[in-house]
Scaffold this active site. Structure first.
Site, short mmCIF file in Angstrom:
data_model
loop_
_atom_site.label_atom_id
_atom_site.label_comp_id
_atom_site.label_asym_id
_atom_site.label_seq_id
_atom_site.Cartn_x
_atom_site.Cartn_y
_atom_site.Cartn_z
N SER A 146 -0.06 6.54 4.42
CA SER A 146 -0.72 5.25 4.30
C SER A 146 -0.86 4.60 5.67
CB SER A 146 0.10 4.32 3.39
OG SER A 146 -0.36 2.99 3.46
N TYR A 159 7.74 0.46 0.56
CA TYR A 159 6.61 1.40 0.52
C TYR A 159 6.21 1.84 1.92
CZ TYR A 159 1.96 3.26 -0.45
OH TYR A 159 0.84 4.08 -0.52
#
Length: 264
Positions: A146, A159
């Site tokens: 990400s 995350y």
């Protein structure tokens, strides 16, 4: 896309987190390119629909309903692929989890769940597939990371930390497997219209006291240099390129697919 050589045996693939969204689209596109595709997810109903669409694309599939956070679950999934097709040529680690929590209110439960799926399960899947690929002296592993792994996001720290772990695992696995001709790369997709993205942004808007959700979403979209969000299909095309078409000298690399949001 290059034409397929129909004299070449179909490549044996495993896609995790394939009950919907990016994982489903990657699995379907791989099927259309002539691969046989095993798919795994905790969501059995969504996985069945993915398998149905793979069948419509004319490919064999294997559905593995599994919670990858369980000890031995990633290894068992790889074993099922090998038992079905005699080996594994491609692993796409797409399964992921994230929850919005302000850093100073972080909970042990959220951190443990996030790291268990995004880091530990991914590493174990890389290890299990990598051992098979080492004996084959060929194979490709693609890990979904990400842009957030390089950003300071205090409402999404578990995350983003987990995706920094994915970046590290990708580099380490690439070096470990390079002597055997196995390529390990990652792809960092930007904002897409997926269930996980939608639920994350609803929670993020709430955490920041934003009552006008659409205005909040539009504001975030304007931060993207290309001025729009990614379509799932075009991100999947990039993943499939890494799986099938990327040069054989490309390993330990991170491909950014964020419309210019993440810049190297």
């Amino acid at each position: 896309m290059p034409a397929e050589n129909h004299n070449t045996p179909p490549r044996r693939t495993l896609v995790t987190g394939a009950a919907g969204g990016l994982g489903r689209e990657v699995a379907i596109q791989l099927a259309r390119r002539g691969c046989v595709v095993a798919v795994t997810d905790i969501n059995g109903e969504g996985l069945a629909e993915t398998a149905r669409q793979i069948g419509e694309a004319g490919a064999e599939s294997e559905s593995i309903v599994s919670d990858f956070t369980g000890e031995g679950a990633p290894e068992a999934a790889v074993e099922k692929v090998v038992a079905r097709w005699g080996g594994i040529d491609i692993l796409v680690n797409n399964a992921g989890y994230g929850v919005i929590e302000p850093f100073l209110d972080a909970t042990f439960k959220a951190w443990t769940r996030t790291l268990a799926l995004n880091v530990t399960a991914l590493a174990m899947a890389c290890k299990a597939a990598g051992r098979v690929m080492r004996e084959q002296r060929s194979g490709r592993i693609i890990n979904i990371t990400s842009p957030g792994s390089r950003m300071a996001l205090p409402d999404y720290t578990a995350y983003t930390a987990s995706k920094a772990g994915v970046d590290s695992i990708t580099r380490a696995a690439a070096v470990a497997l390079a002597p055997y001709g196995v390529l390990v790369n990652s792809l960092a997709p930007g904002m897409m219209d997926t269930d996980m993205q939608r639920s994350t942004e609803v929670d993020l808007a709430r955490a920041n006291g934003r009552s006008d959700l659409q205005a909040f979403l539009d504001e975030r979209t304007r931060r993207i240099p290309l001025g729009r969000r990614a379509e799932i299909a075009e991100v999947a095309e990039a993943v499939v390129w890494l799986c099938l078409d990327a040069p054989k000298y490309m390993t330990a690399e991170r491909l950014n697919m964020s419309g210019g949001l993440d810049k190297d």
